[in-house]
Every structure is written in C-alpha cells, then in structure tokens.
Design a protein around this motif. Structure first.
Motif, PDB file in Angstrom:
ATOM      1  N   ILE A   1       0.847  -1.195   0.000  1.00 47.89           N
ATOM      2  CA  ILE A   1       0.000   0.000   0.000  1.00 47.89           C
ATOM      3  C   ILE A   1       0.885   1.249   0.000  1.00 47.89           C
ATOM      4  N   SER A   2       0.591   2.175  -0.910  1.00 43.25           N
ATOM      5  CA  SER A   2       1.394   3.391  -1.052  1.00 43.25           C
ATOM      6  C   SER A   2       0.623   4.642  -0.639  1.00 43.25           C
ATOM      7  N   SER A   3      -0.308   4.488   0.286  1.00 42.31           N
ATOM      8  CA  SER A   3      -1.081   5.623   0.781  1.00 42.31           C
ATOM      9  C   SER A   3      -1.337   5.422   2.265  1.00 42.31           C
ATOM     10  N   VAL A   4      -1.741   6.503   2.935  1.00 40.81           N
ATOM     11  CA  VAL A   4      -2.035   6.402   4.362  1.00 40.81           C
ATOM     12  C   VAL A   4      -3.540   6.383   4.565  1.00 40.81           C
ATOM     13  N   CYS A   5      -3.938   5.833   5.682  1.00 44.80           N
ATOM     14  CA  CYS A   5      -5.362   5.739   6.019  1.00 44.80           C
ATOM     15  C   CYS A   5      -5.785   7.010   6.743  1.00 44.80           C
ATOM     16  N   LYS A   6      -6.719   7.719   6.134  1.00 43.02           N
ATOM     17  CA  LYS A   6      -7.241   8.946   6.731  1.00 43.02           C
ATOM     18  C   LYS A   6      -8.753   8.830   6.860  1.00 43.02           C
ATOM     19  N   THR A   7      -9.270   9.383   7.920  1.00 43.79           N
ATOM     20  CA  THR A   7     -10.713   9.327   8.149  1.00 43.79           C
ATOM     21  C   THR A   7     -11.407  10.348   7.251  1.00 43.79           C
ATOM     22  N   PRO A   8     -12.697  10.132   6.972  1.00 44.79           N
ATOM     23  CA  PRO A   8     -13.451  11.139   6.195  1.00 44.79           C
ATOM     24  C   PRO A   8     -13.432  12.519   6.823  1.00 44.79           C
ATOM     25  N   ASP A   9     -13.297  12.594   8.167  1.00 44.95           N
ATOM     26  CA  ASP A   9     -13.225  13.900   8.839  1.00 44.95           C
ATOM     27  C   ASP A   9     -11.974  14.673   8.431  1.00 44.95           C
ATOM     28  N   GLU A  10     -10.882  13.921   8.136  1.00 47.36           N
ATOM     29  CA  GLU A  10      -9.635  14.565   7.750  1.00 47.36           C
ATOM     30  C   GLU A  10      -9.642  15.017   6.295  1.00 47.36           C
ATOM     31  N   THR A  11     -10.263  14.224   5.423  1.00 43.10           N
ATOM     32  CA  THR A  11     -10.169  14.491   3.983  1.00 43.10           C
ATOM     33  C   THR A  11     -11.485  14.890   3.334  1.00 43.10           C
ATOM     34  N   GLY A  12     -12.593  14.618   4.015  1.00 47.76           N
ATOM     35  CA  GLY A  12     -13.887  14.904   3.428  1.00 47.76           C
ATOM     36  C   GLY A  12     -14.364  13.847   2.457  1.00 47.76           C
ATOM     37  N   LYS A  13     -13.626  12.742   2.355  1.00 48.53           N
ATOM     38  CA  LYS A  13     -14.017  11.643   1.475  1.00 48.53           C
ATOM     39  C   LYS A  13     -13.440  10.349   2.015  1.00 48.53           C
ATOM     40  N   ALA A  14     -13.825   9.237   1.389  1.00 53.85           N
ATOM     41  CA  ALA A  14     -13.335   7.932   1.826  1.00 53.85           C
ATOM     42  C   ALA A  14     -11.832   7.825   1.583  1.00 53.85           C
ATOM     43  N   SER A  15     -11.179   7.019   2.410  1.00 52.85           N
ATOM     44  CA  SER A  15      -9.764   6.761   2.189  1.00 52.85           C
ATOM     45  C   SER A  15      -9.576   6.011   0.873  1.00 52.85           C
ATOM     46  N   GLU A  16      -8.346   6.102   0.346  1.00 50.84           N
ATOM     47  CA  GLU A  16      -8.027   5.402  -0.896  1.00 50.84           C
ATOM     48  C   GLU A  16      -6.793   4.536  -0.696  1.00 50.84           C
ATOM     49  N   LEU A  17      -6.936   3.263  -1.025  1.00 53.05           N
ATOM     50  CA  LEU A  17      -5.768   2.401  -1.172  1.00 53.05           C
ATOM     51  C   LEU A  17      -5.136   2.735  -2.513  1.00 53.05           C
ATOM     52  N   ILE A  18      -3.852   3.009  -2.511  1.00 53.56           N
ATOM     53  CA  ILE A  18      -3.148   3.289  -3.757  1.00 53.56           C
ATOM     54  C   ILE A  18      -1.958   2.337  -3.874  1.00 53.56           C
ATOM     55  N   PHE A  19      -1.840   1.707  -5.018  1.00 53.61           N
ATOM     56  CA  PHE A  19      -0.701   0.840  -5.307  1.00 53.61           C
ATOM     57  C   PHE A  19       0.023   1.376  -6.535  1.00 53.61           C
ATOM     58  N   TYR A  20       1.344   1.417  -6.468  1.00 49.35           N
ATOM     59  CA  TYR A  20       2.156   1.723  -7.642  1.00 49.35           C
ATOM     60  C   TYR A  20       2.877   0.439  -8.036  1.00 49.35           C
ATOM     61  N   ILE A  21       2.556  -0.080  -9.207  1.00 45.59           N
ATOM     62  CA  ILE A  21       2.997  -1.415  -9.602  1.00 45.59           C
ATOM     63  C   ILE A  21       3.920  -1.320 -10.810  1.00 45.59           C
ATOM     64  N   LYS A  22       5.090  -1.932 -10.701  1.00 43.62           N
ATOM     65  CA  LYS A  22       6.027  -1.996 -11.811  1.00 43.62           C
ATOM     66  C   LYS A  22       5.646  -3.157 -12.720  1.00 43.62           C
ATOM     67  N   PRO A  23       5.271  -2.900 -13.974  1.00 41.89           N
ATOM     68  CA  PRO A  23       4.865  -3.997 -14.863  1.00 41.89           C
ATOM     69  C   PRO A  23       6.047  -4.906 -15.185  1.00 41.89           C
ATOM     70  N   ARG A  24       5.820  -6.180 -14.993  1.00 42.50           N
ATOM     71  CA  ARG A  24       6.797  -7.182 -15.419  1.00 42.50           C
ATOM     72  C   ARG A  24       6.018  -8.212 -16.230  1.00 42.50           C
ATOM     73  N   GLY A  25       6.223  -9.495 -15.956  1.00 49.60           N
ATOM     74  CA  GLY A  25       5.435 -10.503 -16.646  1.00 49.60           C
ATOM     75  C   GLY A  25       4.162 -10.815 -15.876  1.00 49.60           C
ATOM     76  N   GLY A  26       3.381 -11.750 -16.381  1.00 49.15           N
ATOM     77  CA  GLY A  26       2.201 -12.225 -15.680  1.00 49.15           C
ATOM     78  C   GLY A  26       1.157 -11.161 -15.468  1.00 49.15           C
ATOM     79  N   VAL A  27       0.595 -11.127 -14.246  1.00 51.92           N
ATOM     80  CA  VAL A  27      -0.518 -10.245 -13.931  1.00 51.92           C
ATOM     81  C   VAL A  27      -0.135  -8.774 -14.066  1.00 51.92           C
ATOM     82  N   THR A  28       1.047  -8.389 -13.592  1.00 50.19           N
ATOM     83  CA  THR A  28       1.419  -6.973 -13.660  1.00 50.19           C
ATOM     84  C   THR A  28       1.553  -6.503 -15.102  1.00 50.19           C
ATOM     85  N   GLY A  29       2.056  -7.378 -15.985  1.00 49.04           N
ATOM     86  CA  GLY A  29       2.121  -7.025 -17.395  1.00 49.04           C
ATOM     87  C   GLY A  29       0.742  -6.870 -18.006  1.00 49.04           C
ATOM     88  N   ARG A  30      -0.189  -7.743 -17.610  1.00 47.97           N
ATOM     89  CA  ARG A  30      -1.564  -7.636 -18.116  1.00 47.97           C
ATOM     90  C   ARG A  30      -2.254  -6.383 -17.597  1.00 47.97           C
TER      91      ARG A  30
END
Length: 619
Positions: free
Chosen positions: A359-388
C-alpha cells in the motif's frame, strides 16, 4: 493379487475397519534379550510416535514459545524497563542477529539474517541428531525384529510431525504470527525450511524400505501387493514437485505457473500422505491438528476478505513513469507499509489467484479528507498479472475492475512511527510507492502532534528520504510526488515551528540519454559532468538530485546515528531512529548490514535505539 481389504472399488484405500488409532498391543516372540533390545526407548516401533513425533512437536513449540514470550515482553513492558541498559543491550544484540546478512554478489545471492541462519542450524542439528544419533539404522539379522528399518521409522514420524507447522507457516493469517508478532512474510523462510526438512526426512524414510526389501528379494512383490508403496510414491512425488518448484531461483522464474499448481499439488500430497499413514498409532492426530489449524487460518482470512472488506472497485491507469497506479476507495483501516492480496474478478487477470501489493497511501478518516480513504498501489509492470494490468490500463485508461482484498498484513504501527526522533526512509525503483506512504504517515502524525504543541516549544524531528532509480522518468515522477507532499505540508502550517526537518535525496544511477528521453525536473542533458544539484530549499525541507551516483547506504546510516547522537546531547535525551527500506534485494541487504553495525553504537550509548523495517519486492 493385492489384498482386497485394502482396496475400495479398485482404488487404494484403508485397512478395515477404519479406526482413529491402531492398536499398541505387542507380543514379542523373541528371546528375552532380543525383546529387551527391540523394545528399548529409541527402537520400539509401538512407541515411535511418542518418542520422535512428539519430540518434534515439543521442539517446534519451544522455538515458537521463545519468540511469543519475547513478543509479550516487548508489547507490555513499561517504558522505564525499556530504558534500562540491560533491555537496550538485549534488544541491540537481538536486532544485530535479526539484521545481519551475507551475500554473494557474483551470483546475486542474499542470505537470510544471521539469527535466521543460526535458528536453521539449531533445527538441522535437532533433526540430524534425532535421525542419525540412535542406533541401529537397520535391524540386526540374528532375528526377525520387524519389517520397518529403525532409521526409516523415526524419520517418518518426524516428517509427519512437521506437517502442522508447514501448513501453519504457509497461511497469511496464521496463529504463529499472532503469538510471535512476526508478520507472515517474515515467516516464509521457515515455511520453506520446514518443507525442505520434511522432504529430506521423507527421503530418509523411503529409501531404507527399498534397500531392505531389495536385500530380502521381495521388492517386486511388495510393490504389487502393498498399497502403502503406491500411496507413498504419489505422496513423495507430489512433495518432490512442491519442494523443487519452491526453490527461489525456480519459483521466481516460473512464479505464475508455481502459483497455479502449488495448491493442487499440496492437496494431492496431503491426501495421499493421509492414506499412506493408514491410521498407524496416532498418525491421524497430526492430520486432524493440521486441518484444524489451517482451516481456522483460512476461515479468518476469508471472513476478512468477503465479510469485512467486501467487494471493491479498482481504477487502473499507467502514469508517465511507466508504473501502473491502482486506486481503490475503501472504508478499510491500515497502517503505513502494509500489504494486501488482491484478487481481480476478471478472467484475464488470473481470477483464481491473489497477488500481493504494498500500500502506497495512508489511512485517513473522512473527517480529515472529506471523502473515503483510498488504497493506492504503484505497480512496476513485469510478466504475468502486472504485465496484463499495464496492457489493460494502456488500452483503456481509467478503467475499473472489481476486486477482492485480503489483508492488510505487516507494516509499521503508528505507535512505532510516532516513537522515532529520526526517520530514515530508503527506497529503490517501484519501492518509491512504499516511501511515499511512509512520508505521508510521518507528515500526518506531525500535523496531529502540532495541534497539541505549545507555541514557542520546538519539538522538531528529522525525516530523511533517499530514493534510487535507474530511470529518469521514475525520478521525474518521484520528485513531483514528494515535492507536492512536502509543499502541501508546509502550506498547511507555515508558521508552526514543529514537525520534521526534512531532506530528500534522489539518486539516478544511469546516464541520461538525451536523444531518447526528455530531461526530468532539475536534469540537464549532459548529466555525467554535473555535480549534485539542489532543486528546492525552503525553511522546512530540501530536495536534491544526484546524477550517476548510487546512495552510500552504510555511510548514510552511520551519519544519521552520529547526527542523532549529537542531537541527543543537545536536548538532553538519547534519540530513537527508525530506518524503513523497500527496494531490490541488494539494497535491503546493504541496509540490513548497516543497521546491524549501528547496533554497536546503541550498545555504546550514543542513541537509545535503531529500529529497521524492511519490505522486499518478493518473499
């Protein structure tokens, strides 16, 4: 013909009637001296499960117990105890063992930590001693003591006793992690090693029977008439497949195929191993224990995945750096650096397998951001699933996929992050996403602390970020992301004299090819001749780019300790340092060894502690 009581509709089956345990009734028809020899503690077949299998259980439970007690002490000991010299010395020595590793750069091999290696040596000593220590290996020929060679008997029972631990260590939500506080990915090395030990013991169990029956001249007869040989052959063949395919250099090369076949081969192995044991003595107790432990672990992970986390929607896009950015709005809670297992509910992305992403993001409450938290992933494409994933996101930017999320697991607790006076974040390549989450969390905690700060009271701490990449596009992306975060943090509280003094160093390790790539922020075409250039400097942070230079991790950690030591003398309190690293194996190896060496400075009293959290690309 094969005895029909051991057949069921032409399929190898079990002795009839089926019982939970076989009888221990024994009538020795040999001479008193021969019976005494046969029935001694280390040789008696009818008590072999108690002597060898239970001893294996006790050994493994004792090892787990040591770490469980240590976990309880760390969690619940008061702060004044943790500040004593004895506690600091013990912690530093244990961390030295946990961090120190060895490598062979020529073949790109990086060993587990010294502590793990020592524990492996202790385990190898136990199994070798229990297997080769007792005598004899084969029964004497002066009488018919039995058809099971003693060395095969003891090896077989020890292999069986390892089964519950092999399965328990394989689970992501496992009881051993709960007891010891060690996350599942750090336990994978023991899952591998107990599997290797089990396979070695299985071979020691198998070949003496072959040698014995060949010497008797009835090997062919045994093969044709004894279902034990058939079930044993299938069990050890599937076990051999699991063991060979899990060797790191094979598993990493054929990871998708390994994932697709691993569970099937494991089921085949357990089923035929169960049939092979045929309720001898207490053998089925170990299968009951294995099934109970694994099903509880599996149920826990599935309840979390389906009932607690539920269905999510992920948005995919390829960003200019070449990474795939996956964004998932969620009500889940997580801590920085944790990872989850994502199952994409679409046939073109391996519907039946889940894949780990940090996970490349922090968990913040809606009170802090005014919206739902977001899980963010930064993925380096290689073979298999990441390439797809990259192909799909390139073809249809911003597309959405339904996913299931298992986790989160691992990570660094908010308590730890708030505990450090100095945080050093080291990342390489796609590990930059991990470092961004750590920076975000440090800034979030700083903002929360600033609300309670007395005006004029300086509680400023240090945050150092080091990022290394071979790609100028990746450096360009990282500079923009980190600068945005730090600038935003400064804007929120420009007059508040608290939080972190932050410095960021970005290292580009390859030359920029001006004909094929555009310069990144702060880059010029002829970078090989330019010294490090400071891009941005404000009152609260500095950001530098170093061209054609790898970071000196050992020197960096040594300087950080020295700086913290001086700071501690200035404020009258010894400092605590947290080192957080995510990157390729060589970077983690260098960081681990530098952190291990720094423990001597902790013992010397320069700083109170130096803690390391490492997040590898693969387990």
């Amino acid at each position: 013909m094969m005895d029909m009581k051991m057949m069921g509709g032409g399929v190898p089956w079990l002795d009839q009637p089926v019982l939970l345990h076989s009888s221990r009734t024994d009538k020795c028809k040999l001479s008193p001296e021969q019976c005494a020899y046969r029935n001694s503690h280390w040789r008696y077949w009818y008590e072999a499960d108690h002597v060898y299998a239970l001893a294996t259980i006790y050994f493994c439970c004792a090892v787990i117990g040591v770490f469980a007690i240590s976990n309880l002490l760390v969690r619940y000991s008061p702060d004044w105890v943790k500040r004593t010299r004895v506690w600091r010395a013990t912690t530093s020595m244990s961390r030295y063992l946990a961090y120190r590793g060895y490598g062979l750069k020529a073949i790109r091999y990086w060993s587990p930590s010294l502590g793990v290696l020592l524990l492996g040596i202790v385990g190898a000593g136990f199994f070798l001693g229990m297997t080769l220590g007792p005598q004899p290996y084969y029964w004497p020929t002066d009488a018919n003591y039995g058809s099971s060679p003693p060395i095969a008997t003891r090896a077989g029972w020890m292999a069986l006793a390892l089964l519950p631990f092999v399965l328990a260590l394989s689970a992501k939500a496992n009881m051993i992690s709960v007891l010891t506080g060690i996350p599942h990915e750090k336990l994978q090395v023991f899952h591998h090693w107990t599997s290797y030990a089990m396979f070695a013991l299985a071979l020691v169990h198998t070949f003496p029977f072959i040698i014995y029956h060949i010497s008797k001249g009835d090997m062919v007869k045994q093969w044709k008439t004894s279902v034990v040989y058939w079930t044993g052959t299938v069990a050890i063949t599937s076990q051999a497949y699991l063991t060979v395919m899990s060797l790191p250099f094979i598993r990493n090369r054929f990871y998708e195929f390994f994932k697709a076949t691993h569970i099937f081969a494991a089921v085949v192995f357990v089923v035929f191993f169960f049939l092979h044991c045929d309720f001898r003595l207490s053998s089925w107790d170990y299968f009951i224990a294995t099934g109970s432990i694994y099903l509880v672990c599996l149920a826990a992970s599935q309840v979390r995945t389906y009932l607690i986390n539920g269905l999510h929607t992920a948005t995919l896009e390829v960003i200019p750096s070449g990474l795939v950015r996956v964004t998932v709005p969620t009500a889940m809670n997580w801590t920085p650096g944790q990872h989850v297992f994502v199952r994409f509910l679409t046939s073109d992305l391996h519907l039946l397998t889940a894949h780990p992403f940090t996970i490349s993001s922090v968990c913040k409450t809606p009170d802090e951001t005014g919206k739902a938290s977001e899980l963010i992933f930064y993925i380096k494409p290689r073979g298999g699933v990441t390439g797809r994933l990259a192909a799909i996101a390139t073809k249809n930017p911003g597309c959405s996929k339904n996913i299931l999320i298992e986790g989160p697991y691992g990570g660094v607790s908010a308590h730890h992050m708030a505990h450090f006076d100095t945080i050093l974040v080291i990342a390489g390549g796609s590990g930059g996403g991990f470092s961004l989450a750590m920076v975000d969390e440090a800034l979030r905690l700083s903002a929360l602390e600033s609300k309670d700060t007395v005006p004029g009271h300086d509680v400023r701490r240090n945050l150092q970020v080091v990022f290394s990449t071979r790609d100028t596009e990746m450096a360009d992306w990282y500079v923009a992301e980190i600068e945005s975060r730090l600038s935003h943090s400064t804007t929120l509280s420009p007059d508040l004299d608290s939080g972190y003094e932050t410095s960021v160093s970005v290292h580009v390790t390859s030359r920029v090819n001006s004909a094929s790539s555009s310069p990144a922020i702060g880059f010029e075409k002829d970078t090989s001749k330019l010294p490090p250039t400071e891009i941005t400097t404000t009152g609260t942070f500095s950001l530098n780019v170093h061209r054609n230079a790898r970071p000196d991790i050992s020197g960096l950690i040594a300087r950080t300790v020295a700086m913290s030591g001086s700071q501690g003398k200035y404020v009258g309190r010894k400092q605590r340092i947290g080192v957080l690293v995510c990157g390729p194996a060589s970077m983690i190896h260098d960081t681990r060894n530098a952190a291990a060496l720094a423990q001597t400075r902790v013992l010397g009293g320069e700083v109170e502690e130096l803690y390391l959290h490492s997040e590898p690309f693969a387990w």
